[in-house]
Design an enzyme around this catalytic site. Structure first.
Site, PDB file in Angstrom:
ATOM      1  N   CYS A   1      27.014  24.960   1.645  1.00 45.74           N
ATOM      2  CA  CYS A   1      25.878  24.636   0.790  1.00 45.74           C
ATOM      3  C   CYS A   1      26.232  24.848  -0.675  1.00 45.74           C
ATOM      4  O   CYS A   1      27.116  25.637  -1.014  1.00 45.74           O
ATOM      5  CB  CYS A   1      24.677  25.503   1.150  1.00 45.74           C
ATOM      6  SG  CYS A   1      23.781  24.940   2.600  1.00 45.74           S
TER       7      CYS A   1
ATOM      8  N   HIS B   1      29.353  29.589   4.720  1.00 41.99           N
ATOM      9  CA  HIS B   1      28.144  29.573   3.916  1.00 41.99           C
ATOM     10  C   HIS B   1      28.567  29.535   2.444  1.00 41.99           C
ATOM     11  O   HIS B   1      29.677  29.961   2.086  1.00 41.99           O
ATOM     12  CB  HIS B   1      27.304  30.829   4.163  1.00 41.99           C
ATOM     13  CG  HIS B   1      26.617  30.855   5.490  1.00 41.99           C
ATOM     14  ND1 HIS B   1      25.686  29.915   5.866  1.00 41.99           N
ATOM     15  CD2 HIS B   1      26.718  31.723   6.530  1.00 41.99           C
ATOM     16  CE1 HIS B   1      25.235  30.191   7.071  1.00 41.99           C
ATOM     17  NE2 HIS B   1      25.843  31.285   7.507  1.00 41.99           N
TER      18      HIS B   1
END
Length: 254
Positions: free
Chosen positions: A129, A89
């Site tokens: 991301c 992440h």
């Protein structure tokens, strides 16, 4: 021109790849598990090993462990090329360790800005991301808290380094239980004969094109969403990933 040759040279040096993948987070960390991370790691290990890279895999490291790993790796000998994959992440400027601690990409890049890495090609693939441009469900590698990750790492990228992000600034990167579109497409390209003599920036252009034009998310919430990889390069020479040309490598200063 720099060709990535897989065989060891007379000093025993070889091209090296380090895969850092966080798929499971520590209890209490408010980040979703990433069920496709292991698929990506297996595909990358198989593909890069066949290209002659010595591949090391590191799973579910904490933030401090990621820093320690790359500081150590930046001092180890490498023949022509060092390739790193960071998959977790993330938000703009950072990825997250298994303990939820943000790892600043600028610091990782700075580790490789020293004399022993001069003249070596350094390639980073970032599967994470870079913002909340897409809904942050289990299908994207996003995180809720971006307060510590607003710093841009671009100015810290050393010479002769290329950084390929899975997505553009501000947007999410897709993850599927079968693997990420970005890293799986990268592996597919390297298996195809038509790409085996491509210079690195041309290879990455093909990667961007294939992800952007052949992938489309499915599902009620994200159906039709796209992903566009982003290349940052400070290369000063041509780099040929497969090093299949018969003559010994030479360097073209531009």
């Amino acid at each position: 021109m720099l060709q990535w040759r897989g065989l060891r040279d007379h000093r025993g040096e070889c091209n090296r790849a380090v895969l850092v993948s966080v798929g499971e987070f520590d209890p209490g960390v408010r980040l979703e598990r990433r069920p496709g991370a292991n698929k990506d790691t297996k595909s990358l290990h198989h593909t890069l090993s066949k290209l002659g890279f010595k591949v090391d895999i590191h799973s579910d490291l904490s933030g401090d462990e990621i820093y320690e790993l790359f500081e150590k790796e930046s001092r180890r000998p490498v023949k022509d090329c060092f390739l790193a994959v960071l998959s977790s992440h993330g938000e703009e400027g950072c990825v997250f360790g298994a303990d939820g601690k943000p790892v600043r990409l600028s610091q990782i890049f700075k580790y490789f800005d020293h004399e022993s890495m001069e003249g070596k090609a350094k390639v980073f693939l970032i599967q994470a991301c870079r913002g909340d441009g897409l809904d942050d469900g289990v299908e994207v590698d996003s995180a809720d808290d971006s307060r510590e990750c607003i710093f841009s790492p671009h100015h810290s990228v050393p010479v002769d380094t290329a950084v390929m992000y899975a997505t553009a600034p501000g947007y999410g990167a897709f993850m599927h239980p079968l693997g990420s579109v970005f890293l799986q497409t990268f592996c597919t390209l390297l298996k195809e004969d038509a790409n085996r003599n491509l210079e690195l920036t041309r290879l990455m252009t093909r990667l961007s094109h294939r992800v952007a034009y052949t992938f489309q998310a499915k599902g009620r919430l994200l159906g039709g969403k796209k992903e566009m990889p982003c290349l940052l390069t400070r290369l000063t020479r041509e780099v040929f990933p497969l090093g299949s040309r018969p003559r010994r490598c030479s360097v073209l200063i531009t």
